[in-house]
Write a protein that holds these residues in place. Structure first.
Motif, PDB file in Angstrom:
ATOM      1  N   ILE A 176       0.836  -1.203   0.000  1.00 52.24           N
ATOM      2  CA  ILE A 176       0.000   0.000   0.000  1.00 52.24           C
ATOM      3  C   ILE A 176       0.869   1.249   0.000  1.00 52.24           C
ATOM      4  O   ILE A 176       0.562   2.245  -0.678  1.00 52.24           O
ATOM      5  CB  ILE A 176      -0.962  -0.025   1.202  1.00 52.24           C
ATOM      6  CG1 ILE A 176      -2.016  -1.120   0.992  1.00 52.24           C
ATOM      7  CG2 ILE A 176      -1.626   1.330   1.416  1.00 52.24           C
ATOM      8  CD1 ILE A 176      -2.898  -1.367   2.195  1.00 52.24           C
ATOM      9  N   CYS A 177       1.985   1.212   0.732  1.00 50.24           N
ATOM     10  CA  CYS A 177       2.912   2.352   0.750  1.00 50.24           C
ATOM     11  C   CYS A 177       3.500   2.595  -0.638  1.00 50.24           C
ATOM     12  O   CYS A 177       3.655   3.749  -1.065  1.00 50.24           O
ATOM     13  CB  CYS A 177       4.032   2.107   1.756  1.00 50.24           C
ATOM     14  SG  CYS A 177       3.483   2.070   3.486  1.00 50.24           S
ATOM     15  N   ARG A 178       3.848   1.533  -1.340  1.00 44.88           N
ATOM     16  CA  ARG A 178       4.363   1.691  -2.701  1.00 44.88           C
ATOM     17  C   ARG A 178       3.307   2.299  -3.612  1.00 44.88           C
ATOM     18  O   ARG A 178       3.607   3.161  -4.446  1.00 44.88           O
ATOM     19  CB  ARG A 178       4.837   0.351  -3.243  1.00 44.88           C
ATOM     20  CG  ARG A 178       6.194  -0.090  -2.713  1.00 44.88           C
ATOM     21  CD  ARG A 178       6.848  -1.104  -3.644  1.00 44.88           C
ATOM     22  NE  ARG A 178       8.161  -1.527  -3.183  1.00 44.88           N
ATOM     23  CZ  ARG A 178       9.285  -0.869  -3.400  1.00 44.88           C
ATOM     24  NH1 ARG A 178       9.258   0.292  -4.062  1.00 44.88           N
ATOM     25  NH2 ARG A 178      10.442  -1.337  -2.972  1.00 44.88           N
ATOM     26  N   GLU A 179       2.053   1.848  -3.460  1.00 45.62           N
ATOM     27  CA  GLU A 179       0.966   2.405  -4.268  1.00 45.62           C
ATOM     28  C   GLU A 179       0.791   3.891  -3.999  1.00 45.62           C
ATOM     29  O   GLU A 179       0.410   4.653  -4.898  1.00 45.62           O
ATOM     30  CB  GLU A 179      -0.334   1.660  -3.983  1.00 45.62           C
ATOM     31  CG  GLU A 179      -0.357   0.223  -4.488  1.00 45.62           C
ATOM     32  CD  GLU A 179      -1.607  -0.512  -4.057  1.00 45.62           C
ATOM     33  OE1 GLU A 179      -2.514   0.139  -3.476  1.00 45.62           O
ATOM     34  OE2 GLU A 179      -1.686  -1.744  -4.274  1.00 45.62           O
ATOM     35  N   ALA A 180       1.067   4.325  -2.757  1.00 46.39           N
ATOM     36  CA  ALA A 180       0.944   5.744  -2.406  1.00 46.39           C
ATOM     37  C   ALA A 180       2.103   6.573  -2.941  1.00 46.39           C
ATOM     38  O   ALA A 180       2.043   7.804  -2.899  1.00 46.39           O
ATOM     39  CB  ALA A 180       0.847   5.905  -0.891  1.00 46.39           C
ATOM     40  N   GLY A 181       3.165   5.900  -3.433  1.00 44.59           N
ATOM     41  CA  GLY A 181       4.262   6.633  -4.044  1.00 44.59           C
ATOM     42  C   GLY A 181       5.626   6.450  -3.413  1.00 44.59           C
ATOM     43  O   GLY A 181       6.602   7.075  -3.859  1.00 44.59           O
ATOM     44  N   ALA A 182       5.757   5.585  -2.381  1.00 44.75           N
ATOM     45  CA  ALA A 182       7.051   5.407  -1.724  1.00 44.75           C
ATOM     46  C   ALA A 182       8.079   4.855  -2.706  1.00 44.75           C
ATOM     47  O   ALA A 182       7.795   3.935  -3.480  1.00 44.75           O
ATOM     48  CB  ALA A 182       6.914   4.475  -0.523  1.00 44.75           C
ATOM     49  N   ASP A 183       9.279   5.403  -2.653  1.00 45.60           N
ATOM     50  CA  ASP A 183      10.374   4.930  -3.503  1.00 45.60           C
ATOM     51  C   ASP A 183      11.038   3.683  -2.931  1.00 45.60           C
ATOM     52  O   ASP A 183      11.541   2.837  -3.681  1.00 45.60           O
ATOM     53  CB  ASP A 183      11.424   6.037  -3.653  1.00 45.60           C
ATOM     54  CG  ASP A 183      10.857   7.291  -4.287  1.00 45.60           C
ATOM     55  OD1 ASP A 183      10.589   7.267  -5.495  1.00 45.60           O
ATOM     56  OD2 ASP A 183      10.661   8.289  -3.560  1.00 45.60           O
ATOM     57  N   HIS A 184      11.094   3.578  -1.619  1.00 47.27           N
ATOM     58  CA  HIS A 184      11.708   2.443  -0.925  1.00 47.27           C
ATOM     59  C   HIS A 184      10.803   2.058   0.238  1.00 47.27           C
ATOM     60  O   HIS A 184      10.146   2.917   0.836  1.00 47.27           O
ATOM     61  CB  HIS A 184      13.097   2.798  -0.372  1.00 47.27           C
ATOM     62  CG  HIS A 184      13.980   3.530  -1.336  1.00 47.27           C
ATOM     63  ND1 HIS A 184      14.704   2.908  -2.324  1.00 47.27           N
ATOM     64  CD2 HIS A 184      14.248   4.861  -1.447  1.00 47.27           C
ATOM     65  CE1 HIS A 184      15.385   3.804  -3.008  1.00 47.27           C
ATOM     66  NE2 HIS A 184      15.136   4.999  -2.501  1.00 47.27           N
ATOM     67  N   VAL A 185      10.782   0.775   0.578  1.00 49.74           N
ATOM     68  CA  VAL A 185       9.995   0.313   1.720  1.00 49.74           C
ATOM     69  C   VAL A 185      10.869  -0.571   2.612  1.00 49.74           C
ATOM     70  O   VAL A 185      11.741  -1.297   2.117  1.00 49.74           O
ATOM     71  CB  VAL A 185       8.726  -0.455   1.295  1.00 49.74           C
ATOM     72  CG1 VAL A 185       7.772   0.467   0.553  1.00 49.74           C
ATOM     73  CG2 VAL A 185       9.073  -1.665   0.437  1.00 49.74           C
ATOM     74  N   ILE A 186      10.645  -0.471   3.907  1.00 50.73           N
ATOM     75  CA  ILE A 186      11.378  -1.260   4.905  1.00 50.73           C
ATOM     76  C   ILE A 186      10.370  -1.809   5.903  1.00 50.73           C
ATOM     77  O   ILE A 186       9.551  -1.051   6.446  1.00 50.73           O
ATOM     78  CB  ILE A 186      12.426  -0.407   5.646  1.00 50.73           C
ATOM     79  CG1 ILE A 186      13.472   0.143   4.664  1.00 50.73           C
ATOM     80  CG2 ILE A 186      13.105  -1.228   6.743  1.00 50.73           C
ATOM     81  CD1 ILE A 186      14.471   1.089   5.327  1.00 50.73           C
ATOM     82  N   ASP A 187      10.419  -3.113   6.132  1.00 50.52           N
ATOM     83  CA  ASP A 187       9.524  -3.706   7.117  1.00 50.52           C
ATOM     84  C   ASP A 187       9.904  -3.197   8.503  1.00 50.52           C
ATOM     85  O   ASP A 187      11.078  -3.207   8.893  1.00 50.52           O
ATOM     86  CB  ASP A 187       9.618  -5.229   7.081  1.00 50.52           C
ATOM     87  CG  ASP A 187       8.460  -5.889   7.806  1.00 50.52           C
ATOM     88  OD1 ASP A 187       8.306  -5.657   9.022  1.00 50.52           O
ATOM     89  OD2 ASP A 187       7.703  -6.635   7.163  1.00 50.52           O
ATOM     90  N   ALA A 188       8.917  -2.745   9.243  1.00 48.41           N
ATOM     91  CA  ALA A 188       9.170  -2.180  10.574  1.00 48.41           C
ATOM     92  C   ALA A 188       9.754  -3.203  11.534  1.00 48.41           C
ATOM     93  O   ALA A 188      10.380  -2.835  12.535  1.00 48.41           O
ATOM     94  CB  ALA A 188       7.880  -1.598  11.149  1.00 48.41           C
TER      95      ALA A 188
END
Length: 322
Positions: A176-188
């Motif tokens: 969902i974060c990527r769909e919102a536009g995040a360039d990179h994602v990291i699992d909390a």
């Protein structure tokens, strides 16, 4: 009218029947259509919110509806105007609010979108633009990124030209974060969050609504002259600051509470909301609402927030007060 009221922090809230209020000078009565839930509502239930109302108190900090009555001296918004409202007592079939607290909304904006728009979007816009002075090309970390304020911070960060790193828990929320536009994602839950942040090249700005270990990883990955924006502490642990490191790296830790702006700088809040509505009209903002629940399921909505099973906003559909 009916209102969802807290009578005691040791007892669950309940829907009460109340007389229909009349607006006083400078006020309007709004027939409410929807109310957005916020983490602050959970804190209020526990008596832990920074602003503690006298009990019994009607819950709900933001909502949307139709102006149906005007107090003395009020000419706008006119009766029949669709408005979003930020304040207390929004979880009710009717609310009396200052006329200046009403934000006329676009015809295309749905009731759930309008009910959950103001707090999340204004928190992120004021925080990133005014408090953290986010600049194009800077790297922004958003913690709790799949939540109500987190997703708005991703959207606004991208619109401001930042490279956005989103931290959230689990593959579904990261998607969902990527769909919102995040360039990179990291699992909390990643044990090497600090190493991943450093591998990206460090951080210029952090938008932190979680606190605890997430804050400490972000702090250690912050580059010289970086800024850490404190939005809240959903993780339950207050961060421990290291002033000596702040000093030698020229780092700023900045507190940000959007709810205070109506009192000490309403002009800044009005300007922010005006800009946000223009972005919405232009199709540049896309409010994410994971749940719209009927009014008799408020407790279930609160539990969605408490258990972090929701993404974006949870909104309560209110009885047609009009």
């Amino acid at each position: 009218m009916i209102a969802y009221r807290l009578h005691d922090v040791d007892a669950p809230p309940r829907w009460d029947d109340l007389p229909l209020p009349e607006p006083g000078p400078g006020e309007v009565r709004v027939a409410m259509r929807a109310c957005g839930l916020n983490f602050a509502d959970l804190l209020m239930l526990q008596g832990q919110y920074q602003e503690r109302p006298d009990l019994p108190a009607t819950l709900g900090l933001e909502g949307a509806g139709v102006v149906e009555a005007l107090g003395a001296g009020v000419t706008t918004p006119a009766i029949g105007t669709r408005v979003a409202v930020f304040g207390s007592g929004m979880l009710a079939s009717h609310a009396v609010v200052p006329a200046v607290a009403c934000l006329p909304i676009p015809d295309a904006m749905t009731w759930p979108e309008a009910a959950g728009f103001q707090i999340a979007y204004a928190t992120s816009h004021l925080g990133l633009a005014r408090r953290a002075n986010l600049c194009p090309g800077e790297r922004l970390l958003v913690t709790g990124a799949a939540g109500g304020v987190g997703l708005t911070a991703i959207e606004i960060g991208k619109l401001m030209g930042a490279e956005v790193v989103a931290s959230a828990r689990g593959a579904d929320k990261l998607a969902i974060c990527r769909e919102a536009g995040a360039d990179h994602v990291i699992d909390a839950d990643a044990p090497d969050m600090l190493e991943q942040l450093r591998a990206l090249g460090g951080l210029d700005v952090t938008y932190d609504s979680v606190g605890g270990e997430a804050f400490h990883s972000a702090f250690r990955a912050t580059r010289p002259e970086g800024r850490l924006l404190l939005i809240g502490f959903a993780g339950g642990d207050l961060p421990r600051l290291a002033p000596n490191h702040m000093l030698v790296k020229n780092i700023s830790v900045i507190g940000h509470y959007m709810g205070a702006y109506p009192r000490f700088n309403p002009q800044a809040l009005a300007g922010s909301l005006g800009a946000l509505l223009e972005w919405y009209r232009a199709g540049r903002l896309h409010p994410h609402i994971s749940h719209v629940l009927p009014y008799d399921q408020v407790a279930e909505g609160m539990d969605l927030l408490r258990s972090r099973r929701s993404t974006g906003k949870v909104v309560i559909d209110l009885p047609d007060g009009g």
